[in-house]
Design a protein around this motif. Structure first.
Motif, PDB file in Angstrom:
ATOM      1  N   THR A   1       0.839  -1.205   0.000  1.00 37.52           N
ATOM      2  CA  THR A   1       0.000   0.000   0.000  1.00 37.52           C
ATOM      3  C   THR A   1       0.871   1.251   0.000  1.00 37.52           C
ATOM      4  O   THR A   1       0.512   2.265  -0.594  1.00 37.52           O
TER       5      THR A   1
ATOM      6  N   THR B   1      -7.159  -1.202  -1.360  1.00 34.70           N
ATOM      7  CA  THR B   1      -7.077  -1.964  -0.111  1.00 34.70           C
ATOM      8  C   THR B   1      -7.982  -1.382   0.961  1.00 34.70           C
ATOM      9  O   THR B   1      -8.689  -2.111   1.663  1.00 34.70           O
TER      10      THR B   1
ATOM     11  N   SER C   1      -3.608  -6.517  -0.415  1.00 34.07           N
ATOM     12  CA  SER C   1      -2.702  -5.468  -0.893  1.00 34.07           C
ATOM     13  C   SER C   1      -1.545  -6.061  -1.698  1.00 34.07           C
ATOM     14  O   SER C   1      -1.127  -5.490  -2.707  1.00 34.07           O
TER      15      SER C   1
END
Length: 221
Positions: free
Chosen positions: A154, A164, A209
């Motif tokens: 992320t 996410t 993610s």
């Protein structure tokens, strides 16, 4: 001086709540026992005590520290400009954490005064409400280095961050609701379901993610 005035105008409710915590600590201090319960296990049994000062003022001091940290973070974050894009959500988080800790403080005072409170029910419900409240706004978190789900993936890609958090938001809400239902129906089994829910709401967004990053990275190659 202008910045201080601006903070006071913007955070007046939060500041009142923090001051209220110190006021409550001063009010209850004389009647607190020498040993104040400050920590409970998953079964709701006390497994940690503090002295009167800690029992009265530890949480207000933590609240003040968290508030000051929230003020500083936007200034030291390399993505500081993004905070303007979710300023209302950032304010919401500050207020939410202050209220949550204030609730914990009041619970400690009531227990210290002899009020019977089932910690194995009350605390999980309080934490679950926190999950629900955070999950309700998680999709609005903008790319930054301090607030949100911070995995290597992320933080490496803003699109991965966005996807996410939007995926994780309902999972946190559902996890909180599920834990409340398990708690009030007596199916918390010494907190084991809560631990499972906690692992799920952490692991699923982490794995997501990674998978999302790999897909985006392969497309860009």
């Amino acid at each position: 001086m202008k910045k201080i005035t601006s903070f006071i105008k913007k955070d007046w409710l939060i500041l009142i709540l923090i001051v209220l915590g110190f006021a409550l600590g001063a009010y209850f201090y004389p009647s607190l026992p020498d040993k104040v319960p400050i920590h409970w296990d998953l079964q709701g049994q006390v497994n940690g005590y503090g002295n009167k000062f800690m029992g009265a003022f530890a949480i207000p001091l933590v609240n003040l520290g968290i508030y000051l940290l929230f003020i500083v973070l936007p200034y030291i974050d390399p993505k500081r400009k993004n905070y303007d894009s979710f300023q209302s959500t950032y304010q919401y988080l500050k207020c939410l954490l202050v209220i949550f800790l204030l609730g914990i403080q009041m619970t400690m005072f009531l227990i210290a005064r002899g009020v019977v409170i089932n910690q194995s029910v009350f605390i999980p419900i309080l934490v679950s409400l926190l999950f629900i409240a955070i999950g309700n706004v998680m999709g609005r978190f903008k790319f930054n280095y301090f607030v949100g789900i911070k995995t290597p993936w992320t933080l490496a890609n803003e699109e991965v961050w966005r996807r996410t958090h939007r995926m994780a938001a309902p999972i946190w809400v559902i996890g909180g609701i599920l834990n409340i239902l398990l708690t009030i129906t007596g199916m918390n089994f010494n907190g084991i379901p809560f631990l499972i829910i906690l692992v799920v709401i952490i692991v699923i967004p982490t794995v997501y993610s990674y998978v999302t990053y790999q897909k985006i990275d392969n497309v860009n190659k």
